[in-house]
Design a protein around this motif. Structure first.
Motif, PDB file in Angstrom:
ATOM      1  N   TYR A  40      48.362  43.359  36.428  1.00  0.00           N
ATOM      2  CA  TYR A  40      47.081  43.883  35.947  1.00  0.00           C
ATOM      3  C   TYR A  40      46.232  43.189  36.740  1.00  0.00           C
ATOM      4  CZ  TYR A  40      43.300  45.353  33.041  1.00  0.00           C
ATOM      5  OH  TYR A  40      42.104  45.702  32.715  1.00  0.00           O
ATOM      6  N   PHE A  41      46.249  41.807  36.786  1.00  0.00           N
ATOM      7  CA  PHE A  41      45.230  40.940  37.454  1.00  0.00           C
ATOM      8  C   PHE A  41      45.250  40.766  39.021  1.00  0.00           C
ATOM      9  CE2 PHE A  41      44.801  39.443  33.273  1.00  0.00           C
ATOM     10  CZ  PHE A  41      43.518  39.413  33.072  1.00  0.00           C
ATOM     11  N   MET A  82      42.542  29.107  29.650  1.00  0.00           N
ATOM     12  CA  MET A  82      41.308  30.011  30.382  1.00  0.00           C
ATOM     13  C   MET A  82      41.762  31.331  30.034  1.00  0.00           C
ATOM     14  SD  MET A  82      39.249  28.433  32.080  1.00  0.00           S
ATOM     15  CE  MET A  82      38.832  28.336  34.034  1.00  0.00           C
ATOM     16  N   LEU A  84      41.601  35.065  31.533  1.00  0.00           N
ATOM     17  CA  LEU A  84      41.981  35.365  33.032  1.00  0.00           C
ATOM     18  C   LEU A  84      40.962  36.115  33.251  1.00  0.00           C
ATOM     19  CD1 LEU A  84      45.889  35.962  32.832  1.00  0.00           C
ATOM     20  CD2 LEU A  84      44.718  34.244  33.572  1.00  0.00           C
ATOM     21  N   SER A  85      40.700  37.111  32.206  1.00  0.00           N
ATOM     22  CA  SER A  85      39.795  38.075  32.694  1.00  0.00           C
ATOM     23  C   SER A  85      38.107  37.861  32.733  1.00  0.00           C
ATOM     24  CB  SER A  85      39.758  39.372  31.795  1.00  0.00           C
ATOM     25  OG  SER A  85      38.922  39.159  30.576  1.00  0.00           O
ATOM     26  N   THR A  86      37.688  36.587  31.996  1.00  0.00           N
ATOM     27  CA  THR A  86      36.600  36.358  32.097  1.00  0.00           C
ATOM     28  C   THR A  86      36.141  34.839  32.793  1.00  0.00           C
ATOM     29  OG1 THR A  86      36.427  35.040  29.869  1.00  0.00           O
ATOM     30  CG2 THR A  86      35.809  37.371  29.873  1.00  0.00           C
ATOM     31  N   GLY A  87      37.519  34.323  33.025  1.00  0.00           N
ATOM     32  CA  GLY A  87      37.520  33.111  33.956  1.00  0.00           C
ATOM     33  C   GLY A  87      36.770  31.905  33.157  1.00  0.00           C
ATOM     34  N   VAL A  88      36.660  32.106  31.789  1.00  0.00           N
ATOM     35  CA  VAL A  88      36.012  31.070  30.911  1.00  0.00           C
ATOM     36  C   VAL A  88      36.939  30.476  30.032  1.00  0.00           C
ATOM     37  CG1 VAL A  88      34.189  30.754  29.182  1.00  0.00           C
ATOM     38  CG2 VAL A  88      33.779  32.248  31.079  1.00  0.00           C
ATOM     39  N   GLU A  92      35.385  28.305  24.617  1.00  0.00           N
ATOM     40  CA  GLU A  92      33.895  28.413  24.773  1.00  0.00           C
ATOM     41  C   GLU A  92      33.679  30.132  24.541  1.00  0.00           C
ATOM     42  OE1 GLU A  92      32.826  27.133  28.833  1.00  0.00           O
ATOM     43  OE2 GLU A  92      31.230  28.458  28.898  1.00  0.00           O
ATOM     44  N   LYS A  96      31.172  31.251  21.615  1.00  0.00           N
ATOM     45  CA  LYS A  96      29.731  31.911  21.827  1.00  0.00           C
ATOM     46  C   LYS A  96      29.941  33.501  20.899  1.00  0.00           C
ATOM     47  CE  LYS A  96      29.214  33.356  25.758  1.00  0.00           C
ATOM     48  NZ  LYS A  96      29.703  33.244  27.160  1.00  0.00           N
ATOM     49  N   ARG A  97      31.005  33.868  20.856  1.00  0.00           N
ATOM     50  CA  ARG A  97      31.154  35.306  19.964  1.00  0.00           C
ATOM     51  C   ARG A  97      31.331  35.108  18.559  1.00  0.00           C
ATOM     52  NH1 ARG A  97      32.577  39.839  23.180  1.00  0.00           N
ATOM     53  NH2 ARG A  97      32.282  39.500  25.327  1.00  0.00           N
ATOM     54  N   GLU A 297      39.498  43.803  24.358  1.00  0.00           N
ATOM     55  CA  GLU A 297      39.571  43.759  25.843  1.00  0.00           C
ATOM     56  C   GLU A 297      40.644  42.872  26.351  1.00  0.00           C
ATOM     57  OE1 GLU A 297      35.533  42.570  27.492  1.00  0.00           O
ATOM     58  OE2 GLU A 297      34.999  44.316  26.387  1.00  0.00           O
ATOM     59  N   LEU A 299      43.278  42.201  24.851  1.00  0.00           N
ATOM     60  CA  LEU A 299      44.721  42.811  24.449  1.00  0.00           C
ATOM     61  C   LEU A 299      45.173  44.069  25.601  1.00  0.00           C
ATOM     62  CD1 LEU A 299      45.180  43.818  20.683  1.00  0.00           C
ATOM     63  CD2 LEU A 299      46.644  42.713  22.379  1.00  0.00           C
ATOM     64  N   VAL A 300      44.121  44.741  26.040  1.00  0.00           N
ATOM     65  CA  VAL A 300      44.195  45.668  27.033  1.00  0.00           C
ATOM     66  C   VAL A 300      44.637  45.109  28.392  1.00  0.00           C
ATOM     67  CG1 VAL A 300      43.068  47.361  28.516  1.00  0.00           C
ATOM     68  CG2 VAL A 300      42.892  47.431  26.163  1.00  0.00           C
ATOM     69  N   SER A 302      46.413  42.292  28.555  1.00  0.00           N
ATOM     70  CA  SER A 302      47.409  41.316  28.304  1.00  0.00           C
ATOM     71  C   SER A 302      46.898  39.763  28.718  1.00  0.00           C
ATOM     72  CB  SER A 302      48.642  41.579  29.267  1.00  0.00           C
ATOM     73  OG  SER A 302      49.070  42.818  29.076  1.00  0.00           O
TER      74      SER A 302
ATOM     75  N   ASN B  45      33.347  41.001  34.579  1.00  0.00           N
ATOM     76  CA  ASN B  45      33.957  39.681  34.362  1.00  0.00           C
ATOM     77  C   ASN B  45      33.710  38.567  35.161  1.00  0.00           C
ATOM     78  OD1 ASN B  45      35.917  40.354  36.169  1.00  0.00           O
ATOM     79  ND2 ASN B  45      37.458  40.527  34.577  1.00  0.00           N
ATOM     80  N   SER B  46      33.097  38.910  36.426  1.00  0.00           N
ATOM     81  CA  SER B  46      32.922  37.851  37.453  1.00  0.00           C
ATOM     82  C   SER B  46      31.849  38.239  38.349  1.00  0.00           C
ATOM     83  CB  SER B  46      34.175  37.660  38.124  1.00  0.00           C
ATOM     84  OG  SER B  46      33.879  36.757  39.271  1.00  0.00           O
ATOM     85  N   ARG B  51      37.745  36.692  43.396  1.00  0.00           N
ATOM     86  CA  ARG B  51      38.568  35.874  42.460  1.00  0.00           C
ATOM     87  C   ARG B  51      39.698  36.782  41.852  1.00  0.00           C
ATOM     88  NH1 ARG B  51      38.216  34.799  36.568  1.00  0.00           N
ATOM     89  NH2 ARG B  51      37.642  36.799  36.563  1.00  0.00           N
ATOM     90  N   LYS B  52      40.762  36.186  41.562  1.00  0.00           N
ATOM     91  CA  LYS B  52      41.859  36.923  40.876  1.00  0.00           C
ATOM     92  C   LYS B  52      41.537  37.072  39.196  1.00  0.00           C
ATOM     93  CE  LYS B  52      45.756  35.007  43.133  1.00  0.00           C
ATOM     94  NZ  LYS B  52      45.189  33.654  43.896  1.00  0.00           N
ATOM     95  N   GLY B  53      41.652  38.603  39.236  1.00  0.00           N
ATOM     96  CA  GLY B  53      41.357  38.933  37.760  1.00  0.00           C
ATOM     97  C   GLY B  53      40.056  39.632  37.667  1.00  0.00           C
ATOM     98  N   THR B  54      39.199  39.666  38.859  1.00  0.00           N
ATOM     99  CA  THR B  54      37.953  40.224  38.785  1.00  0.00           C
ATOM    100  C   THR B  54      38.183  41.879  38.347  1.00  0.00           C
ATOM    101  OG1 THR B  54      36.825  38.813  40.153  1.00  0.00           O
ATOM    102  CG2 THR B  54      35.990  40.720  40.033  1.00  0.00           C
ATOM    103  N   HIS B 208      32.148  32.299  41.044  1.00  0.00           N
ATOM    104  CA  HIS B 208      32.562  32.904  39.963  1.00  0.00           C
ATOM    105  C   HIS B 208      31.197  33.225  38.949  1.00  0.00           C
ATOM    106  CE1 HIS B 208      34.204  34.715  36.263  1.00  0.00           C
ATOM    107  NE2 HIS B 208      34.376  33.381  35.616  1.00  0.00           N
ATOM    108  N   LYS B 209      30.636  32.382  38.826  1.00  0.00           N
ATOM    109  CA  LYS B 209      29.227  32.304  38.102  1.00  0.00           C
ATOM    110  C   LYS B 209      28.053  32.388  38.838  1.00  0.00           C
ATOM    111  CE  LYS B 209      31.232  30.577  33.782  1.00  0.00           C
ATOM    112  NZ  LYS B 209      31.325  29.445  32.987  1.00  0.00           N
ATOM    113  N   ALA B 419      47.564  49.312  29.451  1.00  0.00           N
ATOM    114  CA  ALA B 419      47.948  48.031  29.894  1.00  0.00           C
ATOM    115  C   ALA B 419      49.566  48.094  30.760  1.00  0.00           C
ATOM    116  CB  ALA B 419      48.082  47.008  28.741  1.00  0.00           C
ATOM    117  N   ARG B 422      50.415  50.760  34.963  1.00  0.00           N
ATOM    118  CA  ARG B 422      50.779  50.531  36.120  1.00  0.00           C
ATOM    119  C   ARG B 422      52.223  49.943  36.425  1.00  0.00           C
ATOM    120  NH1 ARG B 422      47.356  49.377  39.832  1.00  0.00           N
ATOM    121  NH2 ARG B 422      48.626  47.774  40.737  1.00  0.00           N
TER     122      ARG B 422
END
Lengths: 340, 538
Positions: A40-41, A82, A84-88, A92, A96-97, A297, A299-300, A302, B45-46, B51-54, B208-209, B419, B422
């Motif tokens: 996915y990533f 971390m 993976l998808s938001t890189g945060v 944190e 925030k949420r 998000e 979950l989708v 992974s 998301n980025s 970046r990986k995962g963008t 990234h940010k 998910a 692919r």
């Protein structure tokens, strides 16, 4: 009193195994999810080689056991990893949420209690009257209407047709900036900041989604209040109280309602947890940047760390709510803890 | 709340360039001609595409805030809609370029007017660093660079401050267009390097940010999961000055809510409208719709040759004759698809791609072909589709199931979560019959065949293997389109696709966006993202 403290301590200790269980289960379950995060990533056009690079970079080439110990080790240091998808960092993101979801849920629940409890009491005292029927209609509606439908319906009427409600764009309309972060609850933060305009704007945004949630939460609370009140009113102690000529209000509140509130409180705990789940759909419809949409998000995609973080924080919240309810019960219920 | 206090509180937002705009807009922000309110279904998301995962929606940030060496032009379609022009390559950061005699060296002159947001000039060293980064970080960027024959940093050279050179092993028509896709964007390398660490030499954490570019827009604010705001870079000199001063992109996950917002006039532009809504917008008169068929993209029914009886070409052709094409275009695509069936010629007359295949709904012919294949009574199979794309795939699958039932093929439907899609369809290639939707960024038929017809390649989910296709694609991929052999080869390839049909095209999808009537300049792009630079609002 001492025994009560002991009981509370024991109750807290009892929560520990369930928390550990949740950590293990959430870890295993996310690994068992269909879908390969590395694929996915790696992105839309990635080939074998770049997928493998991503897999190594994410540490997914290690064994599950190894991954688990790394995860628990990080948790002990207070790190959830971390996303993976938001890189945060997940922690944190959740911090925030979570306030967004909690603010919505608490207001929805508060509304539901304010409507459902009096309604249930009145319905029980006036069996077969119009108010009893109203209670039945609301309960049926609350159970049978899916939350996303209620949400869309309310948007259609109050935003699209009538134009009374602000655009359903999350916590604040485009025109406003969020208040300085103190608690993360926009309404509270705006009040602390003394900014009435933002306070009113955030209340306006809250009305429709909170009401949607309220309608969902109404049903179990009203039904439980009515049933518990009926049980209490038919009991021996209420009959005795009446026979002794106590005032009607004293009988109703001091004897019947106080006893009926025990199952209602227990139900509230359950409803609160359900609501946090039901939030997901309401958040989607109202573009609410809460924890539910984050989890979906994740979950989708992974996104392991994010899903685990979500499950874990929900479990902790659930444990905490149950704990608080239990403590309340011991305070209210004369049968608990005062035996000695 | 007074102005001074407002300025103080807004300081908490992202970046130093935050302006107190939102607060001072009149009641309807959508009514202002210098602010564009966009609603989109996905969340970015980025801010860094390497970046990986963008995720895919984040590509639009790169498109708008960074510059590339070159860019594609824009053309007007027959219906008045605008779309990018894959045949026209225009200068952006490069003011001119030359290609050596042997076609292996491309030399670019940097435009001295190109300035990063911090005022420093864009130099060949920045380009070199950015390109090195694109090929070194792996993942999708590396794959896309490879399509343009760029694989390692040694290929990029900064001859002097203003001259940049790319060397490729073999001359290729794909290199120049590949420089206009979002991937090879140019980063302020001095700034980025100052934020790099030993563990993170490419400053992925920082970029990234914190974008560091030279583009026509900057990011004024980003609230993940909620919105981001573009603010015009007033010093941008590499093209016509963008028409709107700021663009607010709000993320609205529910399609019904997005629709309500655009119809109520609270949003100016609704990016990527589902076909059903697009059709209804067009039938109404509240908002206008602009859309174009996506270049080099097909929605297909793929048949996996690894599974019997799809290894039999007669069976594949029988299915191609049994599909309810018209119903699919009208019921699944709501008319927002260009028909790819009913072609008149058995062999392609020209190199147009995609072009209609010579099949139409003809159940008699389908039955006859099935009988010829030795299966007059049909067979049983599974049709898989992606739940993430259920809006078109579910109705399409149902229509196919019904129609194939008429020639005796019993189809079981198999829904696969997004998910998992692919891995199952493209990586393991283990779905016998499935719906697929590949589109190539570079608009050449041979590029499509490279990804979708060559054995083992990602989008060849049919496990199709044909030695002639293999050698034709290899021979044609890098060939110039004016080479006489090019047309011959492409026609041969398309002819084989007609005959063998491992992938049966259903239609070419549209990319539609809806907008208020006072919004102009919207164009469809191959990357399917919003390029806000050309948009005007009156």
């Amino acid at each position: 009193m001492n025994s009560k403290v002991k009981m509370v301590g024991w109750r807290v200790l009892q929560a520990l195994p369930s928390v550990f269980g949740v950590i293990v289960i959430s870890f295993v379950l996310t690994r068992a999810l269909p879908g390969d995060p590395a694929v996915y990533f790696a992105g839309a056009m990635a080939d074998e080689e770049s997928i493998e690079q991503v897999r190594v970079a994410l540490g997914l080439d290690r064994s599950w056991i190894e991954q688990f110990f790394i995860y628990v080790g990080n948790l002990l240091q207070g790190e959830m990893g971390m996303s993976l998808s938001t890189g945060v960092p997940v922690a944190e993101e959740l911090m925030k949420r979570l306030p967004a979801s909690l603010e919505l849920t608490l207001i929805g629940l508060g509304l539901a209690i304010a409507i459902a409890v009096p309604l249930g009491v009145l319905a029980a005292t006036r069996l077969g009257s119009w108010i009893d029927h109203l209670c039945r209609v609301l309960v049926t509606a609350g159970v049978s209407l899916p939350t996303f439908f209620t949400g869309l319906f309310l948007i259609y009427i109050f935003y699209y047709l009538l134009g009374w409600s602000p655009s359903p764009l999350g916590r604040l309309d485009i025109l406003y900036l969020s208040p300085p972060h103190i608690t993360g609850f926009y309404t509270v933060d705006a009040l602390i900041d003394g900014d009435m305009e933002v306070f009113i704007a955030s209340i306006k945004q809250l009305i429709l989604p909170a009401f949607t949630l309220c309608l969902f939460a109404l049903a179990p609370i009203a039904r439980m209040t009515r049933a518990a009140m009926l049980g209490a009113l038919a009991s021996d102690y209420v009959r005795t109280a009446r026979a002794n000529g106590l005032r009607r209000s004293t009988v109703l509140f001091a004897y019947a309602f106080k006893n009926a509130s025990l199952p209602v409180l227990t139900t509230l705990g359950m409803v609160f947890s359900f609501l946090l789940g039901a939030n997901v759909l309401v958040e989607k419809v109202f573009s609410w940047p809460g924890i539910g949409s984050f989890a979906v998000e994740a979950l989708v995609a992974s996104d392991y760390a994010a899903v685990q973080g979500f499950v874990l924080s929900m479990a902790l919240l659930f444990v905490a709510v149950n704990l608080i309810i239990d403590l309340f019960l011991t305070l209210i219920d004369p049968r608990v803890g005062t035996g000695e | 709340m007074d102005r001074r206090k407002f300025l103080k509180t807004s300081g908490a937002a992202l970046g130093a360039s935050v302006i107190p705009f939102l607060r001072f807009l009149p009641a309807d922000a959508a009514g202002r001609s210098d602010t564009l309110v966009v609603v989109a279904g996905n969340s970015i998301n980025s801010l860094d595409l390497h970046r990986k995962g963008t995720n895919r929606p984040s590509y639009q940030v790169t498109v708008n805030i960074y510059d590339r060496l070159v860019r594609f032009g824009v053309k007007t379609l027959a219906d008045g809609s605008l779309a990018y022009d894959s045949t026209k390559i225009e200068p952006e950061v490069a003011e001119s370029w030359t290609v050596s005699e042997d076609g292996k060296t491309l030399t670019f002159k940097i435009n001295p007017k190109a300035k990063f947001w911090d005022g420093s000039p864009v130099t060949a060293h920045d380009v070199k660093w950015s390109f090195d980064r694109a090929v070194s970080l792996g993942g999708f960027p590396a794959v896309q660079m490879k399509a343009g024959s760029m694989t390692k940093p040694e290929q990029f050279k900064a001859l002097d401050d203003m001259t940049f050179q790319i060397t490729i092993p073999l001359p290729s028509k794909l290199t120049l267009p590949d420089l206009a896709v979002p991937i090879p964007f140019i980063i302020n390398s001095k700034l980025a390097k100052s934020k790099a660490t030993e563990k993170d030499p490419w400053a992925t954490e920082y970029l990234h940010k914190n974008p560091a570019g030279s583009g026509a827009y900057k990011i004024a604010r980003w609230d993940p999961g909620q919105q981001f705001v573009y603010e015009r870079n007033e010093d941008w000199a590499l093209g016509e000055k963008p028409g709107v001063k700021r663009v607010i992109v709000r993320e609205v996950p529910s399609a019904s809510t997005r629709r309500a917002l655009i119809e109520r006039g609270d949003a100016d532009l609704y990016m990527t409208v589902p076909a059903k809504d697009a059709k209804e917008f067009m039938d109404g008169d509240k908002v206008k719709v602009s859309g174009a068929p996506i270049d080099n993209c097909l929605h297909v029914l793929a048949l996996n040759l690894k599974y019997k009886p799809f290894d039999n070409v007669k069976v594949r052709q029988a299915i191609a004759y049994a599909l309810p094409y018209k119903d699919i275009v009208s019921a699944a695509a709501y008319g927002r698809g260009k028909p790819m069936f009913g072609g008149e010629n058995k062999t392609p007359a020209d190199t147009t791609w995609p072009q209609p295949f010579p099949y139409d709904t003809n159940l008699e012919k389908a039955k006859a072909l099935l009988a010829e294949a030795g299966m007059p009574d049909g067979f049983e199979t599974t049709l898989s589709f992606n739940l993430g794309l259920a809006h078109w795939q579910e109705p399409t699958a149902l229509l196919i199931q019904e129609s194939l039932g008429k020639i005796g093929i019993k189809v079981k439907l198999d829904k696969i979560p997004g998910a998992n899609w692919r891995t199952a369809a493209l990586v393991d290639k283990k779905l016998p019959m499935h719906l697929e939707n590949f589109g190539g960024w570079l608009n050449y038929p041979d590029y499509y065949f490279f990804w979708a017809y060559k054995y083992g390649h990602l989008f060849n989910s049919s496990n199709y293997k044909n030695p002639e296709v293999e050698s034709l694609v290899d021979a044609t991929m890098h060939m110039e389109t004016n080479d006489p052999q090019y047309a011959v080869n492409v026609k041969k390839l398309i002819g084989i696709a007609f005959e063998d049909v491992p992938r049966i095209p259903l239609y070419q999808p549209y990319l539609d966006s809806a907008m208020q009537k006072n919004v102009d300049g919207y164009a469809s792009w191959f990357h399917r993202q919003l390029d806000v630079r050309a948009i005007k609002k009156s």
